[in-house]
Design a protein around this motif. Structure first.
Motif, short mmCIF file in Angstrom:
data_model
loop_
_atom_site.label_atom_id
_atom_site.label_comp_id
_atom_site.label_asym_id
_atom_site.label_seq_id
_atom_site.Cartn_x
_atom_site.Cartn_y
_atom_site.Cartn_z
N LEU A 239 -21.33 -4.69 1.76
CA LEU A 239 -20.78 -4.70 3.11
C LEU A 239 -19.57 -5.63 3.20
CD1 LEU A 239 -23.97 -4.59 5.36
CD2 LEU A 239 -22.32 -2.77 4.91
N THR A 240 -19.63 -6.75 2.48
CA THR A 240 -18.46 -7.64 2.44
C THR A 240 -17.28 -6.94 1.81
OG1 THR A 240 -19.81 -9.65 2.34
CG2 THR A 240 -17.56 -9.81 1.51
N GLN A 241 -17.52 -6.23 0.70
CA GLN A 241 -16.43 -5.52 0.04
C GLN A 241 -15.88 -4.39 0.92
OE1 GLN A 241 -14.67 -6.12 -2.80
NE2 GLN A 241 -15.81 -8.06 -2.73
N SER A 242 -16.76 -3.71 1.63
CA SER A 242 -16.30 -2.64 2.53
C SER A 242 -15.37 -3.20 3.60
CB SER A 242 -17.52 -1.97 3.17
OG SER A 242 -17.12 -0.93 4.03
N ARG A 243 -15.76 -4.37 4.15
CA ARG A 243 -14.91 -5.00 5.17
C ARG A 243 -13.57 -5.44 4.57
NH1 ARG A 243 -14.01 -10.20 6.19
NH2 ARG A 243 -15.74 -10.89 4.86
N LEU A 244 -13.61 -6.03 3.37
CA LEU A 244 -12.38 -6.50 2.74
C LEU A 244 -11.47 -5.33 2.35
CD1 LEU A 244 -13.72 -9.42 0.52
CD2 LEU A 244 -12.38 -9.59 2.63
N ARG A 245 -12.05 -4.22 1.91
CA ARG A 245 -11.23 -3.05 1.59
C ARG A 245 -10.47 -2.55 2.83
NH1 ARG A 245 -14.68 0.92 -2.55
NH2 ARG A 245 -14.14 -0.23 -4.47
N ALA A 246 -11.14 -2.54 3.95
CA ALA A 246 -10.48 -2.11 5.18
C ALA A 246 -9.36 -3.08 5.55
CB ALA A 246 -11.49 -2.01 6.32
N LYS A 247 -9.63 -4.37 5.41
CA LYS A 247 -8.62 -5.38 5.70
C LYS A 247 -7.45 -5.29 4.72
CE LYS A 247 -8.28 -10.42 6.36
NZ LYS A 247 -9.05 -11.70 6.26
N ALA A 248 -7.73 -4.92 3.48
CA ALA A 248 -6.70 -4.88 2.44
C ALA A 248 -5.78 -3.68 2.56
CB ALA A 248 -7.37 -4.86 1.06
N ARG A 249 -6.14 -2.71 3.37
CA ARG A 249 -5.30 -1.51 3.50
C ARG A 249 -3.87 -1.87 3.91
NH1 ARG A 249 -6.07 3.93 3.80
NH2 ARG A 249 -8.32 3.64 3.57
#
Length: 401
Positions: A51-61
């Motif tokens: 879930l942390t990685q999912s959030r960071l991936r969205a932020k990294a877009r």
């Protein structure tokens, strides 16, 4: 993220689970997401990691675009990572200089290494933190010509390598909290080490845009870069990747391309004069590079007040290096009179810009008790040293930029 969590995340189960998650949204119900994944039998540590990685991936877009959907991140690594669009400009410097092998010393999550490898350069990336180095290796796995070493920048053997890129760590994490370092002497690796490599290699060093200009070597090219109006970095370049005769540069990156002002030194400010029909706010990169005077002289403009980065003139011009405003009228600078003037004009929505004057726009907006259907832009600044309040309207930006 600790080592055990990373190992679990990098397992086939962990990666499959991460890739199966729906795209993270600001409205994602975390409690419900955790409960759902736990009911599926996944461990609490894996659920937290994916879930942390999912959030960071969205932020990294915003930085990495579609590449973010297959990358892994740490919070601090993403914060310091170069935008892929800017990293491509870095890589282009090395490629144009004919350098085929670049060391990325302190590679973080591997953003710049990714751009270097994407233009077919051989990359030796080094990262001192074990978890971050592992994540960088994952992100660079598609590129056979890139390798990641878990070691410090100072310990990398540079034989056969023609260029080096360094992004010194400017943050430290302690007790789960990350803070920015204010003193360049505390960066890792040190600036002495980074700049010292220029004695034998073509070198680029990424620093924060607000870095004390006193640390910039006199023989280096200093380039400030803004993206979408935000100044994102200062690049310091040496050797074959520095341009002859260029010591100061302001690169403005927009949706349609990039534009640049360059000079051999800081430019002398333009003379100060009274308010003209138009007001201009230079891009932050131009301000940081101290090229405001060159911008003013190129368009027949002058400074509105000494030491304040507003230009003025009687002729409208469009430039990727400045936002222009038509001056509608002067308003009283006194708060009570200003409130009355805005109310008389029916202005209920107000953008407040300020330079050289000690006000908090949000507090002032509340005190003005705005009413009405009209909107406007108010500039609070100084004209030849005196406080002024100017009602202005934005000029359209050049569609080519």
């Amino acid at each position: 993220m600790d080592r055990a969590e990373l190992v679990e995340l990098l397992s086939p189960e962990g990666l499959r689970l991460l890739d199966s998650l729906p795209e993270w949204q600001a409205k994602t119900d975390i409690v419900a997401a955790v409960s759902d994944l736990r009911r599926q039998g996944h461990s609490p540590s894996l659920v937290a990691a994916v879930l942390t990685q999912s959030r960071l991936r969205a932020k990294a877009r915003a930085k990495f675009g579609e590449f973010s959907t297959r990358m892994l991140f740490t919070e601090a690594g993403l914060e310091q990572a170069t935008r892929l669009r800017v990293a491509a400009l870095h890589a282009g410097r090395f490629a144009r200089a004919g350098i085929r092998h670049v060391a990325d010393l302190g590679c973080g999550i591997g953003g710049d290494s990714l751009a270097l490898a994407a233009v077919d350069l051989e990359v030796t990336a080094a990262e001192a933190d074990e978890v971050t180095a592992t994540i960088a290796a994952f992100n660079l796995a598609p590129f056979e010509q890139a390798r990641v070493l878990h070691t410090t920048a100072e310990e990398v053997h540079l034989g056969g390598i023609g260029g080096a890129w360094l992004d010194p760590a400017r943050r430290v994490t302690s007790g789960g909290r990350t803070r920015r370092l204010s003193d360049a002497a505390d960066y890792t690796p040190s600036l002495d080490f980074a700049f010292g490599l220029a004695d034998r290699l073509a070198v680029g060093v990424k620093l924060g845009p607000g870095t004390d200009r006193g640390v910039i070597p006199v023989d280096a090219e200093a380039q400030w870069i803004s993206v979408g109006g935000d100044v994102v970095e200062l690049g310091v370049w040496f050797g074959a990747v520095a341009r002859p005769g260029v010591r100061r540069a302001a690169l403005v990156v927009g949706e349609q391309g990039a534009d640049e002002l360059t000079a051999s030194a800081d430019s002398e400010d333009a003379p100060v004069g009274p308010l003209g029909d138009y007001l201009y706010e230079p891009d932050g990169a131009v301000i940081r590079a101290r090229l405001i005077g060159d911008l003013a002289r190129a368009h027949g403009a002058w400074m509105l007040s000494d030491g304040i980065a507003y230009l003025t003139g009687d002729t409208a011009f469009q430039s990727p290096f400045a936002q222009g405003f038509r001056v509608i009228e002067r308003l009283p600078a006194d708060e009570r009179q200003l409130r009355q003037a805005l109310r008389a004009r029916g202005i209920g929505t107000l953008e407040i810009k300020k330079r050289g004057i000690d006000i908090d726009p949000a507090v002032l907006r509340t005190k003005l008790k705005l009413q009405g259907a009209a909107s406007g832009t108010l500039v609070m600044t100084r004209e030849e040293g005196r406080h002024v309040a100017l009602l202005v309207e934005r000029l359209p930006r050049d569609a080519a930029h």
